[in-house]
Design a protein around this motif. Structure first.
Motif, PDB file in Angstrom:
ATOM      1  N   ARG A 438       0.857  -1.182   0.000  1.00  0.00           N
ATOM      2  CA  ARG A 438       0.000   0.000   0.000  1.00  0.00           C
ATOM      3  C   ARG A 438       0.894   1.233   0.000  1.00  0.00           C
ATOM      4  O   ARG A 438       1.842   1.322   0.788  1.00  0.00           O
ATOM      5  N   GLN A 439       0.584   2.185  -0.884  1.00  0.00           N
ATOM      6  CA  GLN A 439       1.391   3.396  -0.986  1.00  0.00           C
ATOM      7  C   GLN A 439       0.837   4.440  -0.010  1.00  0.00           C
ATOM      8  O   GLN A 439       0.439   5.531  -0.379  1.00  0.00           O
ATOM      9  N   ARG A 440       0.820   4.044   1.259  1.00  0.00           N
ATOM     10  CA  ARG A 440       0.263   4.905   2.300  1.00  0.00           C
ATOM     11  C   ARG A 440       1.220   4.979   3.479  1.00  0.00           C
ATOM     12  O   ARG A 440       2.133   4.162   3.618  1.00  0.00           O
ATOM     13  N   PRO A 469       7.716   7.253  11.024  1.00  0.00           N
ATOM     14  CA  PRO A 469       8.251   8.542  11.490  1.00  0.00           C
ATOM     15  C   PRO A 469       7.121   9.466  11.948  1.00  0.00           C
ATOM     16  O   PRO A 469       6.038   9.495  11.366  1.00  0.00           O
ATOM     17  N   GLN A 470       7.388  10.211  12.989  1.00  0.00           N
ATOM     18  CA  GLN A 470       6.380  11.136  13.508  1.00  0.00           C
ATOM     19  C   GLN A 470       6.336  12.447  12.723  1.00  0.00           C
ATOM     20  O   GLN A 470       5.365  13.196  12.811  1.00  0.00           O
ATOM     21  N   GLY A 478      -2.639  12.995  -1.519  1.00  0.00           N
ATOM     22  CA  GLY A 478      -2.855  11.641  -1.026  1.00  0.00           C
ATOM     23  C   GLY A 478      -1.658  10.735  -1.198  1.00  0.00           C
ATOM     24  O   GLY A 478      -1.713   9.564  -0.858  1.00  0.00           O
ATOM     25  N   GLU A 479      -0.552  11.251  -1.744  1.00  0.00           N
ATOM     26  CA  GLU A 479       0.642  10.423  -1.902  1.00  0.00           C
ATOM     27  C   GLU A 479       1.205  10.052  -0.535  1.00  0.00           C
ATOM     28  O   GLU A 479       1.050  10.786   0.440  1.00  0.00           O
ATOM     29  N   SER A 480       1.892   8.905  -0.489  1.00  0.00           N
ATOM     30  CA  SER A 480       2.467   8.454   0.770  1.00  0.00           C
ATOM     31  C   SER A 480       3.537   9.422   1.249  1.00  0.00           C
ATOM     32  O   SER A 480       4.477   9.738   0.512  1.00  0.00           O
ATOM     33  N   PRO A 481       3.456   9.902   2.493  1.00  0.00           N
ATOM     34  CA  PRO A 481       4.490  10.791   3.036  1.00  0.00           C
ATOM     35  C   PRO A 481       5.826  10.081   3.231  1.00  0.00           C
ATOM     36  O   PRO A 481       6.859  10.744   3.311  1.00  0.00           O
ATOM     37  N   GLU A 503      12.147   0.473   2.178  1.00  0.00           N
ATOM     38  CA  GLU A 503      10.896   0.295   1.440  1.00  0.00           C
ATOM     39  C   GLU A 503       9.882   1.296   1.997  1.00  0.00           C
ATOM     40  O   GLU A 503       9.728   1.436   3.224  1.00  0.00           O
ATOM     41  N   THR A 504       9.208   2.016   1.106  1.00  0.00           N
ATOM     42  CA  THR A 504       8.242   3.024   1.557  1.00  0.00           C
ATOM     43  C   THR A 504       6.799   2.548   1.478  1.00  0.00           C
ATOM     44  O   THR A 504       5.900   3.264   1.912  1.00  0.00           O
TER      45      THR A 504
END
Length: 825
Positions: A438-440, A469-470, A478-481, A503-504
């Motif tokens: 999931r790209q989240r 990460p905080q 909506g892209e993954s941070p 891996e993100t």
């Protein structure tokens, strides 16, 4: 018992219920221990997603399951009935974007509200065992399981066309594409996109997942899983590619393979169809068809698999310019692409036999492709078919196989294909590997790093968990941070120490729910996902309850996960849930509850006004639990009135016998009959008829109390039984009444009443039937027969009717439990 004349207080649930909830918590009444000598019973309901306040639909899933768990506890079992929260997922991340609040903060706030609501229900949850999937002490072990699957070759990375939600900016599993190709979360049309993704090799367990012999599940769930797995027996056969055709075929590819369940029709192939996304399409497309093919592929990518395969949809396709060779007869057939062929089934190529397949027939008619009959219908004259013939018949136009019944032809041609080396028998499955990427941001990070020297490297177990990460920045797109968070992405290779990248992608939340039921056994354990001894004591789950909509997602994934862990010798069982019960839905105005559409009923206001026990009882009375029902405020108010009547009945004065005590024997009969009805209904989740039996019993007790027709000892026994029977359903009311009537705390530590089969049996007496005072007949009847029933029975008896022919009935005299005397004129 409360003595006659003693003033009884009003029933005020808002005072009674919090008092007992606090007392139970202080006394650790529902804490569960493994050294308990009673047999274990692990009863679990699917944990809720942390989307905010609970609505009445959540209560409908949870309250009845708590009633059943309480019943099993009173029946002598050491019952584990835990609760937790499915806390990762898109809604939290979307909230972060729209409200400017961190997903962790939003989720924990929701959990605090939901936990308070769950406690107001009065359930027997052992809160020491609470599981929250977004906490590091949980997802550390989610990552640990990933690594075990990766080491076993069951987790892998590969490029594949995936379902992409452009609004959520993430990949969706096939199961998360609903309706006519929409995202189940936001209802945006889903498109296709090629991405490097992480998968679990669930296909390696397809055959094992078809074995339901060790579980007691509803047949419809097993059928849904069978259909989703989609086992097909057939033949894989090679087709040649005509030499010199195509754009770049040359020597790179001389043939392709097709899977078919109908080898008996192979001589009727008149064209071949590739899925638009098949990797060979680019090689097969000739220059003059290149633009048309490219345009068609792009259109197909914007459609969901459901849209593409809809039976009522007009068929479309494009010719590639290339030809295939049917190796059995040497015929040259055109190669097309069409969106009704999916890359996810078989080889992504279909041999089209329009005479004997409805979709192929429609396609051939539209594009003027020949239709060749090879299975003759009975009495076929050789004329052109007006529709596809798909039934068995006699093989024709099939070389040496002409004249064979098509069923025999299947085996004969399969053998011939194998002998010639063209292919062979094969079993395929519709199910595809489980896409977990999931790209989240708000999910368990995948514990993999990428090193330019070492390649793909798993994170060492000692470095788990890989923490979210905080300081991630949530973008409106909506892209993954994670991929923009340098502090997360940049790391060092565990092997060589060189700079590396994390891996993100994060894991599908179904990964978290595929093992949460294991963690409940030992949620406090720090050294492994579970303490082995406690895991062996509690697992597998004896009874699981939840919605049928999870049949091909959570329920299937959990089964795969446990079977894989069994093979890895992490657990010693291969099915997670022995028994399964699916509840229905509570609806409003015949529509499903939906927060997004404003169609929700919140339980809090009803709990505050009428009490949690009233809500619990009404939810079970609303209809069969597996069917659901319509919420109606009038119905719950009726339940509240019934509970008030019980309060008055139990605490009302009843200090002496009636003058005759004529109903005492029947009271015991009805009491034990009610125990049996309630016990059997509770065992089988027939909650609505269980409540009906208790209502009938309450009405009967009120009647004999008013008539003063039973002995006080027998009445007290019946009242005690009523309280015990009510205890699983209305735990607060039952506890309060039990205490007020002088019994030791707690009613929930008492055994559930047992019925005496001898007292349950309908006792009988001989009813004497007279005509004008003279004996004319006798008949055995139950002691519960009413006067009206006795009169009707007497008048209907054949022997009696012969005495009624010569006159008219003036009156009928009934003496209870003795006789009926028909007086004639």
């Amino acid at each position: 018992m409360v003595e006659k004349g003693e003033k009884t207080q009003r029933y005020i649930p808002r005072e009674i219920e919090p008092k007992w909830q606090q007392r139970w918590a202080q006394d650790n009444l529902y804490e569960v221990h493994e050294d308990d000598p009673r047999p274990k019973w692990y009863e679990l309901t699917m944990f809720p997603y942390t989307s905010g306040d609970l609505h009445i639909g959540h209560w409908y899933a949870m309250a009845p399951s708590d009633v059943h768990a309480r019943f099993k506890r009173m029946k002598g079992y050491n019952v584990l009935h835990p609760m937790g929260f499915d806390a990762f997922g898109l809604p939290a991340e979307n909230a972060a974007i729209s409200r400017g609040i961190h997903p962790f903060t939003w989720t924990i706030q929701n959990i605090e509200r939901m936990r308070a609501q769950l406690k107001s229900m009065g359930a027997i949850y052992d809160w020491r065992r609470e599981v929250i999937t977004c906490l590091p002490d949980y997802y550390k072990w989610t990552q640990w399981f990933f690594l075990r699957l990766y080491e076993a070759g069951l987790a892998y990375r590969g490029k594949a066309p995936v379902n992409w939600c452009p609004n959520c900016q993430t990949v969706l599993a096939n199961e998360q594409v609903v309706g006519e190709g929409f995202c189940e979360r936001c209802e945006t049309p889903v498109t296709k996109k090629d991405l490097e993704q992480w998968f679990f090799r669930i296909t390696a367990y397809a055959e094992k997942l078809l074995d339901f012999s060790r579980i007691q599940w509803p047949e419809r769930i097993k059928t849904m899983q069978r259909n989703w797995i989609g086992r097909s027996e057939g033949v894989e056969i090679a087709f040649g590619i005509e030499e010199g055709t195509g754009a770049r075929v040359g020597s790179s590819k001389k043939e392709f393979r097709v899977f078919t369940t109908r080898p008996d029709t192979i001589y009727g192939v008149t064209f071949v169809v590739f899925a638009p996304e098949h990797p060979l399409v680019a090689q097969l497309t000739t220059a003059e068809h290149k633009d048309e093919v490219a345009s068609y592929i792009e259109r197909a990518r914007r459609q969901s698999d459901i849209e593409r395969t809809a039976a009522e949809r007009d068929k479309s396709g494009v010719f590639t310019g290339s030809y295939a060779i049917n190796k059995l007869n040497g015929e040259r057939v055109p190669i097309w692409i069409a969106d009704y062929v999916l890359m996810s089934y078989g080889t992504g190529v279909v041999m089209a036999v329009p005479a004997h397949d409805e979709r192929d027939f429609e396609f051939a008619k539209r594009f003027d492709i020949p239709i060749k009959v090879v299975i003759a219908p009975p009495d076929w004259s050789g004329k052109e078919l007006t529709e596809a013939y798909i039934e068995p018949g006699t093989m024709v136009n099939s070389s040496q196989f002409d004249g064979l019944p098509s069923e025999q032809g299947m085996a004969a041609i399969s053998d011939f294909i194998a002998e010639k080396g063209y292919g062979g028998r094969q079993i395929t499955y519709r199910i595809r590997d489980w896409l977990i990427s999931r790209q989240r941001y708000w999910g368990a990070p995948i514990p993999i790093v990428y090193c330019d020297r070492c390649g793909l490297v798993p994170v060492p177990e000692a470095e788990l968990p890989v923490l979210l990460p905080q300081d991630a920045e949530f973008r409106p797109t909506g892209e993954s941070p994670l991929k923009y968070c340098d502090s997360f992405v940049n790391t060092t290779c565990p092997n060589c120490g060189s700079p590396a990248r994390r891996e993100t992608d994060t894991m599908d939340t179904f990964m978290c729910s595929s093992w949460y039921f294991l963690r409940y056994s030992s949620a406090d354990y720090k050294d492994a996902p579970c303490d082995d001894a406690r895991l062996r004591y509690w697992l597998p789950v004896d009874q699981y309850t939840g919605g049928a909509e999870h049949a091909t997602m959570h329920l299937l994934y959990a089964r795969f996960f446990i079977k894989a862990l069994r093979d890895l010798e992490i657990v010693d069982f291969d099915e997670p849930f022995i028994r399964l019960f699916n509840q229905g839905l509570i609806v409003i105005e015949r529509q499903k509850m939906s927060k997004s559409r404003g169609r929700v009923i919140t339980p809090d206001e009803y709990v505050a006004e009428l009490g949690a026990d009233a809500v619990r009882a009404y939810l079970m009375f609303i209809g069969p639990w597996d069917q659901g029902g319509e919420w109606d405020d009038r119905g719950i108010k009726g339940i509240a009135r019934w509970l008030n009547r019980i309060w008055s009945l139990v605490l009302g004065a009843y200090a002496q016998d009636g003058p005759k005590a004529t109903e005492t024997e029947n009271l015991r009969h009805i009491t034990h009959k009610t125990i049996k009805r309630v016990s059997e209904d509770l065992e089988k989740y027939r909650f609505n008829t269980m409540i009906a039996a208790l209502m009938e019993f309450t009405n009967y007790l009120g009647k004999v109390r008013e008539e003063r027709s039973v002995a006080s000892a027998a009445f007290k026994e019946a009242i005690d039984t009523l309280m015990l029977l009510l205890a699983p359903t209305t735990p607060h009311l039952a506890e309060e009444l039990w205490t007020r009537t002088g019994h030791p705390y707690s009613i929930h530590n008492q055994p559930f009443p047992e019925w005496d089969e001898g007292l349950v049996a309908e006792e009988q007496f001989t009813l004497v039937i007279q005509v004008n005072g003279r004996l004319r007949d006798r008949v055995a009847v139950p002691i519960t027969i009413t006067e009206e029933e006795a009169r009707e029975l007497a008048l209907s008896r054949e022997r009696i009717r012969t005495y009624l022919k010569d006159g008219e009935v003036a009156r009928i005299i009934y003496v209870p439990r003795r006789l009926v005397n028909i007086v004639m004129t």
